[in-house]
Design a protein around this motif. Structure first.
Motif, PDB file in Angstrom:
ATOM      1  N   GLY A  73      58.062  22.299  46.878  1.00 48.59           N
ATOM      2  CA  GLY A  73      56.622  22.476  47.027  1.00 48.59           C
ATOM      3  C   GLY A  73      56.118  23.498  46.040  1.00 48.59           C
ATOM      4  O   GLY A  73      56.734  23.738  44.995  1.00 48.59           O
ATOM      5  N   GLY A  74      55.023  24.134  46.373  1.00 45.84           N
ATOM      6  CA  GLY A  74      54.392  25.069  45.455  1.00 45.84           C
ATOM      7  C   GLY A  74      54.904  26.483  45.525  1.00 45.84           C
ATOM      8  O   GLY A  74      54.389  27.364  44.828  1.00 45.84           O
ATOM      9  N   GLU A 109      51.761  31.738  41.511  1.00 46.32           N
ATOM     10  CA  GLU A 109      50.687  30.866  41.034  1.00 46.32           C
ATOM     11  C   GLU A 109      49.951  30.219  42.208  1.00 46.32           C
ATOM     12  O   GLU A 109      48.710  30.155  42.226  1.00 46.32           O
ATOM     13  CB  GLU A 109      51.259  29.776  40.120  1.00 46.32           C
ATOM     14  N   SER A 110      50.708  29.770  43.213  1.00 44.36           N
ATOM     15  CA  SER A 110      50.087  29.179  44.408  1.00 44.36           C
ATOM     16  C   SER A 110      49.234  30.209  45.137  1.00 44.36           C
ATOM     17  O   SER A 110      48.139  29.890  45.632  1.00 44.36           O
ATOM     18  CB  SER A 110      51.167  28.634  45.352  1.00 44.36           C
ATOM     19  N   ALA A 111      49.739  31.441  45.219  1.00 39.97           N
ATOM     20  CA  ALA A 111      48.967  32.505  45.860  1.00 39.97           C
ATOM     21  C   ALA A 111      47.667  32.757  45.103  1.00 39.97           C
ATOM     22  O   ALA A 111      46.591  32.913  45.721  1.00 39.97           O
ATOM     23  CB  ALA A 111      49.798  33.784  45.933  1.00 39.97           C
ATOM     24  N   GLY A 144      43.610  32.209  46.169  1.00 41.07           N
ATOM     25  CA  GLY A 144      42.694  33.344  46.199  1.00 41.07           C
ATOM     26  C   GLY A 144      43.322  34.717  46.317  1.00 41.07           C
ATOM     27  O   GLY A 144      42.612  35.725  46.344  1.00 41.07           O
ATOM     28  N   PHE A 145      44.661  34.782  46.379  1.00 35.67           N
ATOM     29  CA  PHE A 145      45.330  36.074  46.549  1.00 35.67           C
ATOM     30  C   PHE A 145      45.659  36.668  45.182  1.00 35.67           C
ATOM     31  O   PHE A 145      46.748  36.469  44.637  1.00 35.67           O
ATOM     32  CB  PHE A 145      46.615  35.896  47.362  1.00 35.67           C
ATOM     33  N   THR A 146      44.721  37.389  44.615  1.00 40.35           N
ATOM     34  CA  THR A 146      44.950  38.084  43.354  1.00 40.35           C
ATOM     35  C   THR A 146      44.795  39.583  43.598  1.00 40.35           C
ATOM     36  O   THR A 146      44.208  40.002  44.603  1.00 40.35           O
ATOM     37  CB  THR A 146      43.945  37.642  42.280  1.00 40.35           C
ATOM     38  N   PRO A 147      45.287  40.418  42.682  1.00 43.70           N
ATOM     39  CA  PRO A 147      45.097  41.865  42.842  1.00 43.70           C
ATOM     40  C   PRO A 147      43.627  42.261  42.901  1.00 43.70           C
ATOM     41  O   PRO A 147      43.274  43.293  43.468  1.00 43.70           O
ATOM     42  CB  PRO A 147      45.786  42.444  41.607  1.00 43.70           C
ATOM     43  N   TYR A 148      42.767  41.425  42.341  1.00 38.27           N
ATOM     44  CA  TYR A 148      41.345  41.752  42.307  1.00 38.27           C
ATOM     45  C   TYR A 148      40.655  41.388  43.622  1.00 38.27           C
ATOM     46  O   TYR A 148      39.656  42.005  43.994  1.00 38.27           O
ATOM     47  CB  TYR A 148      40.680  41.030  41.128  1.00 38.27           C
ATOM     48  N   SER A 149      41.179  40.378  44.327  1.00 32.95           N
ATOM     49  CA  SER A 149      40.574  39.987  45.597  1.00 32.95           C
ATOM     50  C   SER A 149      41.168  40.733  46.783  1.00 32.95           C
ATOM     51  O   SER A 149      40.508  40.910  47.803  1.00 32.95           O
ATOM     52  CB  SER A 149      40.731  38.476  45.821  1.00 32.95           C
ATOM     53  N   THR A 150      42.405  41.183  46.650  1.00 34.05           N
ATOM     54  CA  THR A 150      43.087  41.836  47.780  1.00 34.05           C
ATOM     55  C   THR A 150      43.307  43.326  47.582  1.00 34.05           C
ATOM     56  O   THR A 150      43.599  44.035  48.544  1.00 34.05           O
ATOM     57  CB  THR A 150      44.459  41.189  48.032  1.00 34.05           C
ATOM     58  N   HIS A 161      49.104  44.197  44.687  1.00 34.02           N
ATOM     59  CA  HIS A 161      49.902  43.197  43.993  1.00 34.02           C
ATOM     60  C   HIS A 161      50.746  42.373  44.957  1.00 34.02           C
ATOM     61  O   HIS A 161      50.909  42.714  46.129  1.00 34.02           O
ATOM     62  CB  HIS A 161      50.811  43.875  42.962  1.00 34.02           C
ATOM     63  N   ILE A 162      51.278  41.282  44.422  1.00 33.14           N
ATOM     64  CA  ILE A 162      52.184  40.402  45.160  1.00 33.14           C
ATOM     65  C   ILE A 162      53.592  40.583  44.617  1.00 33.14           C
ATOM     66  O   ILE A 162      53.810  40.582  43.399  1.00 33.14           O
ATOM     67  CB  ILE A 162      51.772  38.925  45.009  1.00 33.14           C
ATOM     68  N   LEU A 163      54.544  40.757  45.520  1.00 31.54           N
ATOM     69  CA  LEU A 163      55.962  40.737  45.164  1.00 31.54           C
ATOM     70  C   LEU A 163      56.642  39.661  46.001  1.00 31.54           C
ATOM     71  O   LEU A 163      56.573  39.700  47.228  1.00 31.54           O
ATOM     72  CB  LEU A 163      56.630  42.087  45.450  1.00 31.54           C
TER      73      LEU A 163
END
Length: 373
Positions: A89-90, A99-101, A105-111, A114-116
């Motif tokens: 899947g994605g 990329e799926s996140a 809509g889950f970017t450092p600018y919206s949340t 960062h994502i790990l």
């Protein structure tokens, strides 16, 4: 008789301009004692599900921002995290997962953080964590970034689940924090198999395996020698045709007990806090690339230091709702009159077993006091 745990609840009403829903969530968390956690300069993992592309039931990024902002206001250094999936899947490797996140809509600018991806690029960056009292799992395989965090927060979309019966806090933590090999261990005996029609005989699995488990027939196609396989799942990550898969054949009761044991491995020995949002109550996991109509109306937001009490409170709240017309509960042959909407959505599942086993392990208690704010 064990002492009751405190579970805090707020509905989704915001009748005036004075407070919006993210602010109400922050107030709920603070009322529940979130501010008592020492987060100054600490790495804080916020475990959530970013949603499979095509699914629209996952939690909006706004909720993640509310939690991340609250962590930062207390001096913590938050990051959003999840582990890679077993299925195709994605979100099967860190690049696709991030990329799926972002797409959802889950970017450092919206949340605001960062994502790990906790188990790394190919899903094999893991830590073997002992499970005290574990009956089925002695060492859980947990994504390294989750275990490296000083403080752990779960942010859960409460829903149904086609295998566990309930996609709650324990499922979010136990299954979600398992590396690819950890997920495979929970779903079955920990051994993959090869889909012969997809295998092209490239022998990439042979090169990655340290134990000589892949064997090849006269047609050049691979099979897995389960006596040699140690269940590391590296072959799943390396196969260019996604021909290697996990056998999701564990009995529902055993699956739920393993989820509880994996959860214990994650939360033991450090500060933890848990939030569950009971809305868009889809019958299936957010891992689906689609989402069916909700089985019950939105309920509210719950928070607690006790993950077992939290899941019990959320389940009780959902079960108390009337089934929503137009949902799977009204499909032919589905018994929506059994008094348990979660059970009715997936009659072969046993969601209560997870909570019973978690309580036995000392993760928390099913007895709770619901405190409304």
């Amino acid at each position: 008789m064990s002492e009751q745990a405190k579970v805090y609840f707020a509905d989704f009403r915001c009748p005036t301009w004075r407070e919006n829903l993210p602010q109400k969530l922050a107030r709920l968390m603070m009322t529940a004692g979130f501010g008592d956690i020492d987060m100054e300069g600490k790495y804080v993992a916020i475990k959530m599900h970013f949603g499979e592309p095509g699914n629209l039931a996952y939690l909006r990024p706004n909720w993640a921002k509310a939690v991340a902002d609250l962590v930062k206001s207390h001096g913590g250094r938050p990051f959003l995290t999840d582990c890679n999936t077993l299925y195709v899947g994605g979100r099967k490797n860190a690049l696709d997962h991030i990329e799926s996140a972002y797409v959802n809509g889950f970017t450092p600018y919206s949340t605001g953080c960062h994502i790990l991806i906790a188990d790394g690029l190919k899903g094999n960056d893991e830590v073997a964590v002992p499970v005290e009292g574990g009956e089925y799992v002695k060492e859980a395989k947990i994504g390294r970034a989750v275990m490296d965090a000083d403080v752990f927060i779960s942010l859960t979309h409460f829903k149904g689940h086609e295998q566990a019966g309930m996609g709650g806090c324990l499922k979010n933590i136990g299954m979600g924090c398992g590396s690819r090999a950890g997920k495979m261990e929970q779903h079955n005996a920990g051994k993959p198999f090869v889909k012969q029609k997809k295998c092209i005989g490239c022998r990439a699995c042979e090169k990655i395996c340290a134990h000589g488990a892949p064997v090849f027939g006269e047609d050049g196609k691979a099979a897995i020698d389960t006596d040699k396989c140690v269940g590391c799942a590296r072959c799943l990550a390396i196969c260019p045709k996604d021909a290697i898969a996990s056998r999701d054949d564990e009995a529902p009761a055993i699956l739920n007990k393993k989820i509880a044991e994996y959860t214990k491995a994650v939360v033991d020995g450090r500060p933890c806090f848990h939030v569950s949002l009971v809305l868009d109550i889809s019958p299936n996991c957010d891992c689906h690339g689609e989402n069916d109509a909700p089985i019950a109306a939105d309920v509210g937001m719950f928070a607690s230091f006790d993950p077992v009490a939290l899941d019990q409170a959320c389940a009780d709240a959902v079960v108390a709702q009337p089934p929503l017309p137009g949902s799977v509960l009204f499909d032919g042959g589905c018994d929506c009159t059994c008094g348990d909407l979660l059970q009715a959505a997936h009659p072969d599942t046993e969601w209560q077993v997870c909570l019973e086993h978690a309580e036995k392990l000392g993760l928390g208690t099913r007895r709770y006091e619901l405190i409304k704010i």
